[in-house]
Motif scaffolding. Structure first.
Motif, PDB file in Angstrom:
ATOM      1  N   ILE A 210      -3.586 -76.981  24.408  1.00  0.00           N
ATOM      2  CA  ILE A 210      -3.838 -78.173  25.222  1.00  0.00           C
ATOM      3  C   ILE A 210      -4.470 -79.298  24.412  1.00  0.00           C
ATOM      4  N   GLY A 211      -4.649 -79.081  23.102  1.00  0.00           N
ATOM      5  CA  GLY A 211      -5.054 -80.190  22.253  1.00  0.00           C
ATOM      6  C   GLY A 211      -6.427 -80.118  21.638  1.00  0.00           C
ATOM      7  N   VAL A 212      -7.169 -79.022  21.832  1.00  0.00           N
ATOM      8  CA  VAL A 212      -8.473 -78.897  21.178  1.00  0.00           C
ATOM      9  C   VAL A 212      -8.254 -78.712  19.683  1.00  0.00           C
ATOM     10  N   ARG A 213      -8.987 -79.474  18.886  1.00  0.00           N
ATOM     11  CA  ARG A 213      -8.775 -79.443  17.437  1.00  0.00           C
ATOM     12  C   ARG A 213      -9.149 -78.083  16.849  1.00  0.00           C
ATOM     13  N   PHE A 214      -8.383 -77.676  15.851  1.00  0.00           N
ATOM     14  CA  PHE A 214      -8.552 -76.344  15.285  1.00  0.00           C
ATOM     15  C   PHE A 214      -9.925 -76.177  14.631  1.00  0.00           C
ATOM     16  N   ARG A 215     -10.476 -77.250  14.090  1.00  0.00           N
ATOM     17  CA  ARG A 215     -11.784 -77.123  13.423  1.00  0.00           C
ATOM     18  C   ARG A 215     -12.876 -76.735  14.421  1.00  0.00           C
ATOM     19  N   LEU A 216     -12.689 -77.086  15.690  1.00  0.00           N
ATOM     20  CA  LEU A 216     -13.655 -76.678  16.706  1.00  0.00           C
ATOM     21  C   LEU A 216     -13.459 -75.221  17.112  1.00  0.00           C
ATOM     22  N   LEU A 217     -12.252 -74.706  16.941  1.00  0.00           N
ATOM     23  CA  LEU A 217     -11.953 -73.330  17.320  1.00  0.00           C
ATOM     24  C   LEU A 217     -12.124 -72.347  16.172  1.00  0.00           C
ATOM     25  N   LEU A 218     -12.240 -72.844  14.934  1.00  0.00           N
ATOM     26  CA  LEU A 218     -12.344 -71.945  13.784  1.00  0.00           C
ATOM     27  C   LEU A 218     -13.577 -71.047  13.844  1.00  0.00           C
ATOM     28  N   PRO A 219     -14.779 -71.566  14.152  1.00  0.00           N
ATOM     29  CA  PRO A 219     -15.943 -70.652  14.238  1.00  0.00           C
ATOM     30  C   PRO A 219     -15.771 -69.540  15.262  1.00  0.00           C
ATOM     31  N   PRO A 220     -15.355 -69.828  16.507  1.00  0.00           N
ATOM     32  CA  PRO A 220     -15.157 -68.704  17.442  1.00  0.00           C
ATOM     33  C   PRO A 220     -14.053 -67.743  17.009  1.00  0.00           C
ATOM     34  N   VAL A 221     -13.027 -68.238  16.304  1.00  0.00           N
ATOM     35  CA  VAL A 221     -11.974 -67.345  15.803  1.00  0.00           C
ATOM     36  C   VAL A 221     -12.560 -66.372  14.780  1.00  0.00           C
ATOM     37  N   LEU A 222     -13.375 -66.874  13.872  1.00  0.00           N
ATOM     38  CA  LEU A 222     -13.982 -66.007  12.857  1.00  0.00           C
ATOM     39  C   LEU A 222     -14.957 -65.015  13.481  1.00  0.00           C
ATOM     40  N   ILE A 223     -15.739 -65.478  14.462  1.00  0.00           N
ATOM     41  CA  ILE A 223     -16.676 -64.577  15.143  1.00  0.00           C
ATOM     42  C   ILE A 223     -15.913 -63.487  15.895  1.00  0.00           C
ATOM     43  N   SER A 224     -14.829 -63.874  16.551  1.00  0.00           N
ATOM     44  CA  SER A 224     -14.019 -62.894  17.290  1.00  0.00           C
ATOM     45  C   SER A 224     -13.425 -61.860  16.346  1.00  0.00           C
ATOM     46  N   ALA A 225     -12.958 -62.294  15.180  1.00  0.00           N
ATOM     47  CA  ALA A 225     -12.387 -61.358  14.209  1.00  0.00           C
ATOM     48  C   ALA A 225     -13.451 -60.374  13.716  1.00  0.00           C
ATOM     49  N   ALA A 226     -14.666 -60.878  13.490  1.00  0.00           N
ATOM     50  CA  ALA A 226     -15.746 -59.998  13.041  1.00  0.00           C
ATOM     51  C   ALA A 226     -16.109 -58.975  14.107  1.00  0.00           C
ATOM     52  N   VAL A 227     -16.179 -59.420  15.369  1.00  0.00           N
ATOM     53  CA  VAL A 227     -16.481 -58.495  16.467  1.00  0.00           C
ATOM     54  C   VAL A 227     -15.379 -57.449  16.601  1.00  0.00           C
ATOM     55  N   PHE A 228     -14.145 -57.888  16.442  1.00  0.00           N
ATOM     56  CA  PHE A 228     -13.009 -56.964  16.532  1.00  0.00           C
ATOM     57  C   PHE A 228     -13.132 -55.865  15.486  1.00  0.00           C
ATOM     58  N   VAL A 229     -13.449 -56.237  14.253  1.00  0.00           N
ATOM     59  CA  VAL A 229     -13.575 -55.245  13.177  1.00  0.00           C
ATOM     60  C   VAL A 229     -14.722 -54.291  13.453  1.00  0.00           C
ATOM     61  N   ILE A 230     -15.861 -54.830  13.907  1.00  0.00           N
ATOM     62  CA  ILE A 230     -17.033 -53.983  14.170  1.00  0.00           C
ATOM     63  C   ILE A 230     -16.733 -52.968  15.264  1.00  0.00           C
ATOM     64  N   VAL A 231     -16.132 -53.434  16.347  1.00  0.00           N
ATOM     65  CA  VAL A 231     -15.823 -52.537  17.463  1.00  0.00           C
ATOM     66  C   VAL A 231     -14.771 -51.515  17.046  1.00  0.00           C
ATOM     67  N   ALA A 232     -13.802 -51.934  16.232  1.00  0.00           N
ATOM     68  CA  ALA A 232     -12.746 -51.016  15.804  1.00  0.00           C
ATOM     69  C   ALA A 232     -13.294 -49.872  14.961  1.00  0.00           C
ATOM     70  N   VAL A 233     -14.181 -50.184  14.025  1.00  0.00           N
ATOM     71  CA  VAL A 233     -14.701 -49.140  13.130  1.00  0.00           C
ATOM     72  C   VAL A 233     -15.778 -48.287  13.803  1.00  0.00           C
ATOM     73  N   SER A 234     -16.281 -48.733  14.962  1.00  0.00           N
ATOM     74  CA  SER A 234     -17.342 -47.990  15.633  1.00  0.00           C
ATOM     75  C   SER A 234     -16.813 -46.858  16.504  1.00  0.00           C
ATOM     76  N   SER A 235     -15.501 -46.738  16.630  1.00  0.00           N
ATOM     77  CA  SER A 235     -14.912 -45.698  17.476  1.00  0.00           C
ATOM     78  C   SER A 235     -14.035 -44.776  16.646  1.00  0.00           C
TER      79      SER A 235
END
Length: 421
Positions: A210-235
């Motif tokens: 819908i037009g939100v600039r990628f630079r504003l979404l980059l931090p949450p994308v990186l945080i989400s990727a880190a959470v994904f890895v942590i949760v994946a290796v914890s099981s």
């Protein structure tokens, strides 16, 4: 004496003329042709649902006989949910935009409350290592699927209200991520990482489309990727799936995870170009786990061959084109947002499911939308598509209704401000 024949007046009265015009207008409303985008989206969805019913019937007969005592129990159940979901979709397609805006918050709060029952009470049911089912009075369903629909409608509302602040991370993007991320976090507590991944992609992908600039979404994308890895290796369960996926030659003796990956590939290879014929799969004879659900694409490839698999992929490409056409013609922030959200959800989930069967991704437990067995997923997906159809019927009328709704909201705000003074 014979009665003279009746004659029609040469100049009809104004009342008669107005009556005829009104009758023609009413008839025009009944017979009004929907937009081409509406018809393309509706016809593709209905075809996929009908095709899914056929494949669920074909792939579930053996397991249904072993588990439920009848060959057609699972297929009949799926058919009942289709009979519920298709009318729900058509009813939702007739609802105005303002109806969805008023429903957004109550639906999201209610869906999150149901998910809390899953993760915080004994009513939650664990299936396949994930606690993502709720048992109420003997009826089991997945509140996480309801959260998906609630997020779609809520995103449409919140983006409409914060349209002027979407370029500001603090005022526009952050509140959306906090509320949406909180809802997704409730699903993450239950351990359903595949569903969480789809929901996270839906939230961030919608904002990008819908037009939100990628630079504003980059931090949450990186945080989400880190959470994904942590949760994946914890099981241990998820780590076994990832390890099996990373093995160059996943051996049959390496556990159930390798077993499912290998037999999914065997089913595809057995199908060849033209397939072994509808109903003639050998993998469904208890060789391939989740044959009617997560790995139904493998049964499609075995029974209908490479040609059938390509047709299914082409149908999802056509579905993506239909969503894109609706998105392009949408004239309100709500219409654009809900269309983008459902497109990322359905098409993204289809890509993940097919990618798992083809060995592109590890096993994530994500069904093929509109095709796989699963009542909650089918009904909620059709409901969400119905919301998109409601904005695709007449984009201009939707825009006019949204303008009237905004004008009334502004008038009420001004009236309240006047009373306050």
């Amino acid at each position: 004496m014979p009665t003279p024949p009746r004659t029609t007046p040469a100049n009809p009265t104004p009342e008669a003329d107005r009556g005829g015009v009104a009758a023609r207008i009413r008839l025009g409303r009944v017979l009004r042709v929907e937009s081409k985008d509406y018809l393309l989206l509706l016809s593709t969805v209905v075809f996929l649902v009908l095709f899914g019913l056929v494949m669920v019937l074909s792939s579930s007969t053996v397991e249904s006989r072993l588990e439920d005592g009848g060959f057609f129990v699972q297929a009949t159940r799926q058919g009942m949910f289709a009979l519920i979901g298709l009318p729900v979709m058509l009813i939702a397609s007739r609802m105005p935009e303002r109806f969805w805006m008023r429903l957004a918050w109550p639906l999201l709060i209610g869906a999150c409350a149901l998910q809390l029952l899953v993760v915080a009470t004994p009513l939650g049911v664990e299936v396949g290592g994930n606690t993502n089912w709720l048992d109420l009075a003997g009826v089991q369903f997945q509140p996480s699927e309801i959260i998906k629909v609630a997020l779609v409608i809520w995103l449409g509302l919140i983006v409409t209200k914060k349209q002027a602040y979407l370029g500001d991370f603090g005022k526009g993007v952050m509140p959306i991520l906090l509320v949406g991320g909180g809802a997704i976090g409730l699903v993450l507590i239950g351990g359903d990482l595949g569903t969480v991944m789809i929901m996270g992609a839906m939230l961030l992908g919608t904002l990008f489309l819908i037009g939100v600039r990628f630079r504003l979404l980059l931090p949450p994308v990186l945080i989400s990727a880190a959470v994904f890895v942590i949760v994946a290796v914890s099981s241990d369960n998820r780590m076994r799936r990832i390890t099996a996926f990373l093995q160059e030659n996943c051996e049959q003796g390496s556990g159930d995870d390798c077993w499912q990956i290998q037999h999914g590939r065997f089913a595809l290879a057995n199908g060849g170009i033209f397939g072994v014929g509808l109903g003639n799969s050998t993998a469904k004879w208890s060789w391939l786990p989740a044959a009617d659900n997560d790995f139904i694409f493998a049964i499609i490839g075995e029974e209908l061959g490479l040609i059938g698999a390509i047709v299914v992929i082409a149908l999802f490409v056509l579905l993506a084109v239909a969503f894109a056409r609706v998105l392009r013609s949408a004239q309100t922030p709500f219409a654009k947002t809900v269309t983008a959200a459902v497109m990322v959800w359905v098409i993204g989930q289809a890509c993940v499911n097919i990618g798992v069967v083809l060995g592109v991704f590890p096993v994530l437990g994500v069904p093929l939308p509109l095709v796989s067995a699963g009542g909650t997923a089918l009904v909620t997906t059709l409901f969400a598509i119905g919301v998109v159809l409601s904005v695709a019927r007449d984009p201009a009328a939707t825009a006019r209704a949204a303008e009237r709704f905004a004008a009334r909201s502004a008038a009420r705000s001004a009236a309240r401000a006047g009373r306050a003074r």
